[in-house]
Design a protein around this motif. Structure first.
Motif, PDB file in Angstrom:
ATOM      1  N   ASN A   9       0.863  -1.172   0.000  1.00 33.79           N
ATOM      2  CA  ASN A   9       0.000   0.000   0.000  1.00 33.79           C
ATOM      3  C   ASN A   9       0.908   1.233   0.000  1.00 33.79           C
ATOM      4  N   GLU A  10       0.864   1.979  -1.081  1.00 38.89           N
ATOM      5  CA  GLU A  10       1.764   3.114  -1.243  1.00 38.89           C
ATOM      6  C   GLU A  10       1.520   4.201  -0.188  1.00 38.89           C
ATOM      7  N   GLU A  11       0.277   4.460   0.159  1.00 41.73           N
ATOM      8  CA  GLU A  11      -0.035   5.474   1.165  1.00 41.73           C
ATOM      9  C   GLU A  11       0.510   5.082   2.537  1.00 41.73           C
ATOM     10  N   THR A  12       0.384   3.811   2.890  1.00 38.22           N
ATOM     11  CA  THR A  12       0.911   3.343   4.175  1.00 38.22           C
ATOM     12  C   THR A  12       2.427   3.477   4.204  1.00 38.22           C
ATOM     13  N   LYS A  14       4.275   5.636   2.482  1.00 30.67           N
ATOM     14  CA  LYS A  14       4.618   7.054   2.595  1.00 30.67           C
ATOM     15  C   LYS A  14       4.407   7.556   4.021  1.00 30.67           C
ATOM     16  N   SER A  15       3.312   7.138   4.627  1.00 37.03           N
ATOM     17  CA  SER A  15       3.011   7.538   5.996  1.00 37.03           C
ATOM     18  C   SER A  15       4.080   7.039   6.971  1.00 37.03           C
ATOM     19  N   ASP A  16       4.480   5.778   6.818  1.00 36.92           N
ATOM     20  CA  ASP A  16       5.516   5.212   7.679  1.00 36.92           C
ATOM     21  C   ASP A  16       6.856   5.907   7.490  1.00 36.92           C
ATOM     22  N   ARG A  18       7.291   9.057   6.461  1.00 41.07           N
ATOM     23  CA  ARG A  18       7.184  10.391   7.060  1.00 41.07           C
ATOM     24  C   ARG A  18       7.388  10.327   8.576  1.00 41.07           C
TER      25      ARG A  18
END
Length: 101
Positions: A9-12, A14-16, A18
């Protein structure tokens, strides 16, 4: 078409990433502040020396907005001397790159 072997999951991701960068910035700033306090006092934590100029009196927490996100820094308090840091300007709440944006 064959099934992908690995999916993510690309959003997960990126969130991790950050959060990892934000925590690294926070840990680095807190480490630098501790070193600077040790240099000002003339002794490390719990160290007894004749050259000691002041004593540590705990910390207070302060938030700082950086380009990596909001970090909580622990500002050292000193007894017998005012703690002035070269890392963060007094009363500064945002990094200059954040203010320019």
């Amino acid at each position: 078409m064959p099934e992908p072997i690995v999916t993510f999951n690309e959003e997960t991701l990126k969130s991790d990433l950050r959060e990892l960068v934000r925590r690294t910035v926070e840990d680095t700033l807190n480490g630098l502040l501790e070193e600077e306090a040790g240099d000002l006092v003339g002794a490390e934590r719990y160290e007894r020396t004749a050259e000691r100029e002041a004593y540590r009196a705990g910390h207070y927490e302060r938030s700082l907005t950086t380009s990596s996100g909001e970090v909580t820094i622990r500002m050292p308090k000193l007894k017998g001397m005012r703690f002035t840091t070269a890392i963060i300007e007094r009363y500064r709440r945002r990094e200059t790159s954040v203010e320019e944006a």
